[in-house]
Design a protein around this motif. Structure first.
Motif, PDB file in Angstrom:
ATOM      1  N   GLY A  28       4.989 -50.349 -16.248  1.00  0.00           N
ATOM      2  CA  GLY A  28       4.062 -49.621 -15.377  1.00  0.00           C
ATOM      3  C   GLY A  28       2.681 -49.600 -16.002  1.00  0.00           C
ATOM      4  O   GLY A  28       2.494 -49.948 -17.172  1.00  0.00           O
ATOM      5  N   TRP A  29       1.694 -49.186 -15.235  1.00  0.00           N
ATOM      6  CA  TRP A  29       0.306 -49.138 -15.694  1.00  0.00           C
ATOM      7  C   TRP A  29       0.022 -47.833 -16.423  1.00  0.00           C
ATOM      8  O   TRP A  29       0.536 -46.777 -16.055  1.00  0.00           O
ATOM      9  CB  TRP A  29      -0.650 -49.289 -14.519  1.00  0.00           C
ATOM     10  CG  TRP A  29      -0.558 -50.614 -13.820  1.00  0.00           C
ATOM     11  CD1 TRP A  29       0.053 -50.880 -12.629  1.00  0.00           C
ATOM     12  CD2 TRP A  29      -1.083 -51.856 -14.291  1.00  0.00           C
ATOM     13  NE1 TRP A  29      -0.061 -52.216 -12.324  1.00  0.00           N
ATOM     14  CE2 TRP A  29      -0.749 -52.840 -13.321  1.00  0.00           C
ATOM     15  CE3 TRP A  29      -1.791 -52.247 -15.430  1.00  0.00           C
ATOM     16  CZ2 TRP A  29      -1.110 -54.178 -13.458  1.00  0.00           C
ATOM     17  CZ3 TRP A  29      -2.147 -53.573 -15.558  1.00  0.00           C
ATOM     18  CH2 TRP A  29      -1.821 -54.524 -14.595  1.00  0.00           C
ATOM     19  N   HIS A  30      -0.816 -47.935 -17.452  1.00  0.00           N
ATOM     20  CA  HIS A  30      -1.234 -46.741 -18.199  1.00  0.00           C
ATOM     21  C   HIS A  30      -2.645 -47.001 -18.731  1.00  0.00           C
ATOM     22  O   HIS A  30      -2.871 -47.962 -19.464  1.00  0.00           O
ATOM     23  CB  HIS A  30      -0.275 -46.458 -19.354  1.00  0.00           C
ATOM     24  CG  HIS A  30      -0.573 -45.190 -20.087  1.00  0.00           C
ATOM     25  ND1 HIS A  30       0.089 -44.005 -19.806  1.00  0.00           N
ATOM     26  CD2 HIS A  30      -1.464 -44.906 -21.071  1.00  0.00           C
ATOM     27  CE1 HIS A  30      -0.395 -43.051 -20.607  1.00  0.00           C
ATOM     28  NE2 HIS A  30      -1.330 -43.588 -21.380  1.00  0.00           N
ATOM     29  N   ASN A  31      -3.591 -46.139 -18.352  1.00  0.00           N
ATOM     30  CA  ASN A  31      -4.988 -46.332 -18.763  1.00  0.00           C
ATOM     31  C   ASN A  31      -5.253 -45.777 -20.153  1.00  0.00           C
ATOM     32  O   ASN A  31      -4.632 -44.798 -20.580  1.00  0.00           O
ATOM     33  CB  ASN A  31      -5.927 -45.657 -17.764  1.00  0.00           C
ATOM     34  CG  ASN A  31      -5.900 -46.324 -16.398  1.00  0.00           C
ATOM     35  OD1 ASN A  31      -5.436 -47.449 -16.264  1.00  0.00           O
ATOM     36  ND2 ASN A  31      -6.375 -45.625 -15.383  1.00  0.00           N
ATOM     37  N   PHE A  32      -6.191 -46.418 -20.864  1.00  0.00           N
ATOM     38  CA  PHE A  32      -6.594 -45.939 -22.179  1.00  0.00           C
ATOM     39  C   PHE A  32      -8.060 -46.286 -22.414  1.00  0.00           C
ATOM     40  O   PHE A  32      -8.671 -47.028 -21.635  1.00  0.00           O
ATOM     41  CB  PHE A  32      -5.696 -46.502 -23.290  1.00  0.00           C
ATOM     42  CG  PHE A  32      -5.727 -48.010 -23.415  1.00  0.00           C
ATOM     43  CD1 PHE A  32      -6.577 -48.630 -24.325  1.00  0.00           C
ATOM     44  CD2 PHE A  32      -4.899 -48.814 -22.628  1.00  0.00           C
ATOM     45  CE1 PHE A  32      -6.606 -50.008 -24.462  1.00  0.00           C
ATOM     46  CE2 PHE A  32      -4.919 -50.197 -22.761  1.00  0.00           C
ATOM     47  CZ  PHE A  32      -5.772 -50.799 -23.678  1.00  0.00           C
ATOM     48  N   VAL A  33      -8.635 -45.754 -23.476  1.00  0.00           N
ATOM     49  CA  VAL A  33     -10.054 -45.971 -23.785  1.00  0.00           C
ATOM     50  C   VAL A  33     -10.225 -47.387 -24.330  1.00  0.00           C
ATOM     51  O   VAL A  33      -9.541 -47.779 -25.279  1.00  0.00           O
ATOM     52  CB  VAL A  33     -10.553 -44.938 -24.809  1.00  0.00           C
ATOM     53  CG1 VAL A  33     -12.019 -45.218 -25.181  1.00  0.00           C
ATOM     54  CG2 VAL A  33     -10.407 -43.529 -24.248  1.00  0.00           C
ATOM     55  N   PRO A  34     -11.138 -48.194 -23.761  1.00  0.00           N
ATOM     56  CA  PRO A  34     -11.302 -49.582 -24.219  1.00  0.00           C
ATOM     57  C   PRO A  34     -11.864 -49.649 -25.636  1.00  0.00           C
ATOM     58  O   PRO A  34     -12.596 -48.766 -26.087  1.00  0.00           O
ATOM     59  CB  PRO A  34     -12.312 -50.164 -23.216  1.00  0.00           C
ATOM     60  CG  PRO A  34     -12.359 -49.214 -22.070  1.00  0.00           C
ATOM     61  CD  PRO A  34     -12.023 -47.871 -22.633  1.00  0.00           C
ATOM     62  N   ASP A  35     -11.532 -50.728 -26.338  1.00  0.00           N
ATOM     63  CA  ASP A  35     -12.157 -50.995 -27.622  1.00  0.00           C
ATOM     64  C   ASP A  35     -13.626 -51.379 -27.418  1.00  0.00           C
ATOM     65  O   ASP A  35     -14.047 -51.759 -26.316  1.00  0.00           O
ATOM     66  CB  ASP A  35     -11.424 -52.130 -28.344  1.00  0.00           C
ATOM     67  CG  ASP A  35     -10.048 -51.706 -28.831  1.00  0.00           C
ATOM     68  OD1 ASP A  35      -9.824 -50.500 -28.997  1.00  0.00           O
ATOM     69  OD2 ASP A  35      -9.192 -52.598 -29.023  1.00  0.00           O
ATOM     70  N   VAL A  36     -14.388 -51.335 -28.504  1.00  0.00           N
ATOM     71  CA  VAL A  36     -15.836 -51.561 -28.413  1.00  0.00           C
ATOM     72  C   VAL A  36     -16.190 -52.918 -27.807  1.00  0.00           C
ATOM     73  O   VAL A  36     -17.049 -52.983 -26.915  1.00  0.00           O
ATOM     74  CB  VAL A  36     -16.481 -51.395 -29.806  1.00  0.00           C
ATOM     75  CG1 VAL A  36     -17.953 -51.830 -29.777  1.00  0.00           C
ATOM     76  CG2 VAL A  36     -16.383 -49.937 -30.253  1.00  0.00           C
ATOM     77  N   PRO A  37     -15.597 -54.043 -28.222  1.00  0.00           N
ATOM     78  CA  PRO A  37     -16.000 -55.318 -27.618  1.00  0.00           C
ATOM     79  C   PRO A  37     -15.777 -55.375 -26.110  1.00  0.00           C
ATOM     80  O   PRO A  37     -16.557 -55.994 -25.380  1.00  0.00           O
ATOM     81  CB  PRO A  37     -15.119 -56.343 -28.344  1.00  0.00           C
ATOM     82  CG  PRO A  37     -14.726 -55.683 -29.619  1.00  0.00           C
ATOM     83  CD  PRO A  37     -14.596 -54.234 -29.289  1.00  0.00           C
ATOM     84  N   VAL A  38     -14.724 -54.711 -25.636  1.00  0.00           N
ATOM     85  CA  VAL A  38     -14.412 -54.745 -24.202  1.00  0.00           C
ATOM     86  C   VAL A  38     -15.424 -53.906 -23.427  1.00  0.00           C
ATOM     87  O   VAL A  38     -15.963 -54.353 -22.404  1.00  0.00           O
ATOM     88  CB  VAL A  38     -12.976 -54.233 -23.957  1.00  0.00           C
ATOM     89  CG1 VAL A  38     -12.617 -54.345 -22.478  1.00  0.00           C
ATOM     90  CG2 VAL A  38     -11.978 -55.007 -24.803  1.00  0.00           C
TER      91      VAL A  38
END
Length: 356
Positions: A167-177
């Protein structure tokens, strides 16, 4: 170890390439009627003929008479090019799938003379000091991508597992992204809440590795995709991710893991920027129809029609339409050309509004 969540880019990499488990690592058919999708070389030998015509034109200008093909699929493009251009010194294939290599070898042994077959070499890594023509047909669309969604702030869409299903789960992106998507917003304007799309961070390392391997080379990237303003068009709110399973197209990459193809369209401006940053000089970007027509598609198809019966003529006409019509492959597929340490003229690549 990741708290039950991995980035979609890692999920896509594993689903496609994990040894023994990934889609491209398995022995199941991928291409043609028995597989999940059809590529241009499967549709018509005219495709490979036109690429061979372009290769012959640049070889006459001093380009090395060698071809390096990434991800050779069923092997049909190699067969078409060698048949149309038997004077090539060598044809190298870089394909990491052992199953596909076996299928390629079997097909090429059937379709080519022993003399032509012995010109083919399968590689497990990039060559050193390559001098010639590099082909990547429908390769970059299978690179793993990050998926981002704007919910006031940007969040990255990851993949979780409840023990039974993904399933989908959102998280905080890393700096390059996050830097990449904010850079796109700075050029195109802020996206609306709910906007979802992909970011591919693999272009730059891929082109850097290719540039290190190439001494003097022409590179042809053939794939389906858009330039940046169309890729991130405000109306394209769900991105470009697409899955292929038994010739059915859908948008859920979390089902059939390892059994279906997962692709994201190529963002050609980011691709071109990465190529330039790696030391390549851009030659042009045109749609597939223009490239094929400029390399003798009409003339060769007419020659084949003149030598064919009624049934074969109908097949050639259908193939032409699939390769060139806007609603088929003609406009959605693009050809991006670049060079390193060589000055070649490619009239087929000239258009208004080319990148740069």
């Amino acid at each position: 170890s990741r708290g039950g969540v991995i980035g979609f880019d890692e999920y896509m990499r594993m689903a496609l390439y994990e040894p023994g488990l990934g889609y491209y690592s398995s022995a199941t058919p991928k291409f043609g009627a028995q597989g999940d999708f059809v590529t241009a070389p499967e549709i018509s030998p005219l495709f490979g003929f036109c690429i061979a015509q372009q290769a012959a034109a640049v070889i006459e200008q001093g380009c090395g008479a060698r071809v390096l093909e990434f991800g050779a699929g069923s092997g049909k493009l190699c067969a078409q090019i060698l048949s149309a251009l038997p004077g090539l010194e060598a044809y190298q294939i870089l394909d990491l799938s052992a199953g596909l290599r076996q299928r390629q070898q079997a097909l090429l042994q059937r379709e080519l003379s022993a003399e032509l077959f012995h010109k083919i070499e399968w590689l497990s890594s990039l060559p050193h000091h390559f001098d010639g023509i590099v082909l990547a047909n429908e390769v970059l669309d299978a690179m793993p991508v990050h998926i981002l969604s704007k919910q006031r702030e940007w969040c990255e869409c990851g993949v979780a597992c409840d023990g039974q299903r993904f399933g989908w789960h959102n998280f905080v992106p890393d700096v390059p992204v996050i830097d990449a998507i904010r850079s796109i917003e700075s050029r195109l304007g802020d996206f609306a809440d709910g906007y979802t799309s992909e970011v591919n961070l693999n272009y730059l390392p891929w082109f850097r590795a290719l540039a290190q391997a190439c001494q003097r080379a022409l590179v042809l990237i053939i794939d389906y995709g858009y330039e940046q303003d169309q890729y991130y068009h405000p109306a394209r709110v769900l991105g470009t991710l697409t899955c292929h399973y038994q010739h059915r197209v859908h948008s859920d990459p979390l089902v059939y893991p390892g059994l279906q193809d997962i692709t994201a369209l190529v963002e050609f401006d980011a691709c071109a920027d990465a190529a330039e940053d790696s030391g390549f000089e851009l030659t042009g970007l045109v749609n597939q129809a223009q490239f094929l027509l400029a390399n003798g598609l009409l003339e060769e198809s007419q020659r084949r029609v003149d030598e064919s019966d009624a049934l074969a003529r109908m097949a050639i006409s259908k193939q032409m339409g699939t390769l060139t019509l806007p609603q088929e492959m003609g406009e959605k597929f693009k050809v991006l050309a670049m060079q390193k340490n060589i000055a070649l003229e490619l009239p087929a690549m000239q258009r208004k509004g080319a990148h740069g």
